[in-house]
Scaffold this active site. Structure first.
Site, PDB file in Angstrom:
ATOM      1  N   HIS A   1      10.879 -16.144 -47.554  1.00  0.00           N
ATOM      2  CA  HIS A   1       9.438 -15.890 -47.686  1.00  0.00           C
ATOM      3  C   HIS A   1       9.113 -15.577 -49.134  1.00  0.00           C
ATOM      4  CE1 HIS A   1       5.433 -14.318 -46.943  1.00  0.00           C
ATOM      5  NE2 HIS A   1       5.504 -14.924 -45.777  1.00  0.00           N
ATOM      6  N   ASP A  55       7.813 -17.492 -38.475  1.00  0.00           N
ATOM      7  CA  ASP A  55       7.930 -18.705 -37.660  1.00  0.00           C
ATOM      8  C   ASP A  55       9.219 -18.781 -36.833  1.00  0.00           C
ATOM      9  OD1 ASP A  55       5.537 -20.079 -38.206  1.00  0.00           O
ATOM     10  OD2 ASP A  55       6.271 -20.605 -40.192  1.00  0.00           O
TER      11      ASP A  55
HETATM   12  N1  ACO Z   1      16.837 -22.247 -46.523  1.00  0.00           N
HETATM   13  C1  ACO Z   1      17.689 -22.355 -47.549  1.00  0.00           C
HETATM   14  N2  ACO Z   1      17.487 -21.846 -48.763  1.00  0.00           N
HETATM   15  C2  ACO Z   1      16.354 -21.192 -48.945  1.00  0.00           C
HETATM   16  C3  ACO Z   1      15.406 -21.020 -47.941  1.00  0.00           C
HETATM   17  C4  ACO Z   1      15.678 -21.581 -46.683  1.00  0.00           C
HETATM   18  N3  ACO Z   1      14.831 -21.464 -45.674  1.00  0.00           N
HETATM   19  N4  ACO Z   1      14.376 -20.317 -48.395  1.00  0.00           N
HETATM   20  C5  ACO Z   1      14.644 -20.047 -49.675  1.00  0.00           C
HETATM   21  N5  ACO Z   1      15.842 -20.568 -50.011  1.00  0.00           N
HETATM   22  C6  ACO Z   1      16.481 -20.498 -51.312  1.00  0.00           C
HETATM   23  C7  ACO Z   1      15.902 -21.566 -52.230  1.00  0.00           C
HETATM   24  O1  ACO Z   1      16.602 -22.785 -52.142  1.00  0.00           O
HETATM   25  C8  ACO Z   1      16.017 -20.905 -53.567  1.00  0.00           C
HETATM   26  O2  ACO Z   1      17.338 -21.012 -53.990  1.00  0.00           O
HETATM   27  P1  ACO Z   1      17.666 -21.259 -55.569  1.00  0.00           P
HETATM   28  O3  ACO Z   1      17.113 -20.055 -56.272  1.00  0.00           O
HETATM   29  O4  ACO Z   1      19.133 -21.381 -55.577  1.00  0.00           O
HETATM   30  O5  ACO Z   1      16.938 -22.508 -55.944  1.00  0.00           O
HETATM   31  C9  ACO Z   1      15.757 -19.434 -53.268  1.00  0.00           C
HETATM   32  O6  ACO Z   1      16.141 -19.252 -51.902  1.00  0.00           O
HETATM   33  C10 ACO Z   1      14.302 -19.039 -53.439  1.00  0.00           C
HETATM   34  O7  ACO Z   1      13.517 -19.874 -52.621  1.00  0.00           O
HETATM   35  P2  ACO Z   1      12.116 -20.492 -53.010  1.00  0.00           P
HETATM   36  O8  ACO Z   1      11.855 -21.693 -52.165  1.00  0.00           O
HETATM   37  O9  ACO Z   1      12.030 -20.664 -54.497  1.00  0.00           O
HETATM   38  O10 ACO Z   1      11.165 -19.294 -52.612  1.00  0.00           O
HETATM   39  P3  ACO Z   1       9.642 -19.436 -52.397  1.00  0.00           P
HETATM   40  O11 ACO Z   1       9.120 -18.066 -52.444  1.00  0.00           O
HETATM   41  O12 ACO Z   1       9.022 -20.427 -53.286  1.00  0.00           O
HETATM   42  O13 ACO Z   1       9.575 -20.089 -50.940  1.00  0.00           O
HETATM   43  C11 ACO Z   1       9.424 -20.512 -48.695  1.00  0.00           C
HETATM   44  C12 ACO Z   1       9.296 -19.459 -49.784  1.00  0.00           C
HETATM   45  C13 ACO Z   1       8.585 -21.772 -49.054  1.00  0.00           C
HETATM   46  C14 ACO Z   1       8.875 -19.951 -47.391  1.00  0.00           C
HETATM   47  C15 ACO Z   1      10.892 -20.906 -48.546  1.00  0.00           C
HETATM   48  O14 ACO Z   1      11.657 -19.779 -48.212  1.00  0.00           O
HETATM   49  C16 ACO Z   1      11.101 -22.000 -47.503  1.00  0.00           C
HETATM   50  O15 ACO Z   1      10.925 -23.187 -47.819  1.00  0.00           O
HETATM   51  N6  ACO Z   1      11.465 -21.635 -46.243  1.00  0.00           N
HETATM   52  C17 ACO Z   1      11.632 -22.596 -45.188  1.00  0.00           C
HETATM   53  C18 ACO Z   1      10.292 -23.020 -44.614  1.00  0.00           C
HETATM   54  C19 ACO Z   1       9.644 -21.925 -43.794  1.00  0.00           C
HETATM   55  O16 ACO Z   1      10.270 -21.287 -42.960  1.00  0.00           O
HETATM   56  N7  ACO Z   1       8.344 -21.782 -44.000  1.00  0.00           N
HETATM   57  C20 ACO Z   1       7.516 -20.771 -43.282  1.00  0.00           C
HETATM   58  C21 ACO Z   1       7.181 -19.658 -44.204  1.00  0.00           C
HETATM   59  S1  ACO Z   1       6.272 -18.411 -43.414  1.00  0.00           S
HETATM   60  C22 ACO Z   1       4.717 -19.031 -43.337  1.00  0.00           C
HETATM   61  O17 ACO Z   1       4.252 -19.765 -44.123  1.00  0.00           O
HETATM   62  C23 ACO Z   1       3.946 -18.693 -42.192  1.00  0.00           C
END
Ligand code: ACO
Length: 366
Positions: free
Chosen positions: A249, A300
């Site tokens: 998140h 979610d």
């Molecule tokens: N699976 C694997 N790795 C992940 C995940 C995940 N679900 N979430 C974050 N990471 C990793 C990223 O790859 C990144 O790694 P890095 O630094 O080595 O590149 C690090 O953790 C930071 O993640 P970001 O995507 O940069 O964090 P951000 O704050 O931009 O993203 C997000 C948050 C979009 C929710 C992300 O965690 C994600 O894509 N999750 C999966 C989709 C999801 O569940 N979405 C629902 C969110 S809740 C909502 O909107 C209601």
């Protein structure tokens, strides 16, 4: 160079609706852990009018919302065609939200009517897709019971209604998330409520936002039905640079407070509906993601199992999210309208410069 891609950490405005400061979610000052115990109608009232209703106000507000949970005949007539289209239900909902704006009184409809119609329309889409007859409201039931009744065709037990009410409250608002911000951008142009909601639905649809719950269940089903080792599944996905849906998140780096409450509901429903196998799988996946990457489930993750236990198809999960979040979208649209300023940020241009157009009239070969 712009260091804040995705506007991360950028404060774009003030709000009196909700806050995620220090990763604590509050609705108009009340911690989510406490307000999740309230009734759905109380929370809607709180988010819209910024104080809890008195008992008499609450009764009147609930009845008014329930009475408004009907669609004009013209909306139903068109919905019967639209909902049958072989498109994703969120695409159907996008068109339906826009349709509500053309078959209702766009100029005069206010949030109570709009929320009531959104809930009824979402339930109707589910029924039409399932080839089931549309259900009418029961005026003796509350909004959540009626929403469940119109979706599933069955009057829910008190316990189920209470759990689902908590789910709806937990999804009702979340500060300046992507779909809410989209709604606010549209509202800042002083366009109508239905247009703002249509824009919000479009933003919620994406897998990085509301679309994740469907993909969570897809993952559980794939692992379960194909009898794959869950850890191997996760490793393969991560090796292929795919994110694991339902984890991570932007704000909650130490865990999403909503997911903690949803986990308990998922556990109870999984037990009463004989879905423990999925719940156990979720625990295994969550343990691995935490131990290996320090990533926690978001809102979610357990919601996906909750909706499955209620009997919904995974493709409809994000529509339920939209139903709940309509409360927050409307609160933010109202707030943005009152503010009355156009949202129009700036960007840093990084394309080519110093180019000159020298072509003369007559040089065109095309
Ligand atoms: N699976 C694997 N790795 C992940 C995940 C995940 N679900 N979430 C974050 N990471 C990793 C990223 O790859 C990144 O790694 P890095 O630094 O080595 O590149 C690090 O953790 C930071 O993640 P970001 O995507 O940069 O964090 P951000 O704050 O931009 O993203 C997000 C948050 C979009 C929710 C992300 O965690 C994600 O894509 N999750 C999966 C989709 C999801 O569940 N979405 C629902 C969110 S809740 C909502 O909107 C209601």
């Amino acid at each position: 160079m712009v260091k804040n891609h995705g506007l991360a950490g950028i404060v774009v405005d003030e709000t009196k609706i909700s806050s995620t400061k220090n990763a604590h979610l509050i609705y108009v000052g009340y911690p989510i852990e406490e307000i999740a115990q309230a009734s759905f109608e109380e929370v809607v009232f709180l988010l819209w009018y910024k104080h809890l209703p008195k008992q008499t106000e609450l009764v009147a507000f609930r009845q008014d919302l329930v009475n408004k949970m009907v669609l004009p005949a013209e909306t139903i007539r068109l919905l019967l065609y639209i909902a049958k289209e072989p498109q994703h239900p969120m695409s159907i909902l996008r068109t339906t939200t826009s349709l509500l704006g053309t078959t209702n009184d766009v100029e005069h409809d206010e949030p109570p009517k709009i929320l009531a119609k959104m809930l009824t329309a979402i339930a109707a889409i589910i029924r039409i897709r399932d080839n089931e007859p549309l259900m009418e409201i029961d005026p003796d039931l509350g909004v959540v019971e009626n929403f469940l009744l119109m979706m599933t065709g069955k009057k829910p037990s008190k316990r189920l209604a209470k759990m689902f009410s908590t789910v709806m409250i937990l999804h009702a608002d979340h500060e300046f998330n992507a779909s809410t911000f989209t709604a606010r951008v549209a509202a800042s142009t002083l366009t109508d409520y239905y247009s703002c909601l249509t824009a919000a639905v479009c933003a919620l649809k994406g897998p990085l936002h509301g679309g994740a719950n469907e993909r969570v269940f897809e993952m559980l089903e794939t692992i379960q039905q194909q009898q794959i080792d869950p850890l191997k599944y996760l490793q393969d996905q991560l090796k292929a640079k795919r994110k694991i849906m339902g984890f991570g998140h932007r704000i909650y780096k130490d865990g999403d407070p909503r997911a903690r409450i949803l986990k308990q509901i998922a556990a109870e429903l999984a037990q009463t509906t004989d879905n423990q196998v999925y719940y156990q799988l979720q625990i295994k996946i969550a343990d691995y993601m935490f131990a290996r990457f320090n990533l926690h489930p978001n809102v979610d993750y357990y919601t996906a199992l909750i909706y499955h236990c209620i009997g919904l198809e995974k493709e409809t999960f994000t529509m339920i999210f939209a139903a709940c979040r309509t409360v927050g979208w409307l609160a933010h649209i109202m707030e943005q309208r009152q503010e009355g300023s156009l949202i129009r940020p700036s960007s840093v241009y990084i394309g080519p410069t110093e180019r000159h157009y020298l072509r003369k009239v007559g040089d065109h070969n095309e």
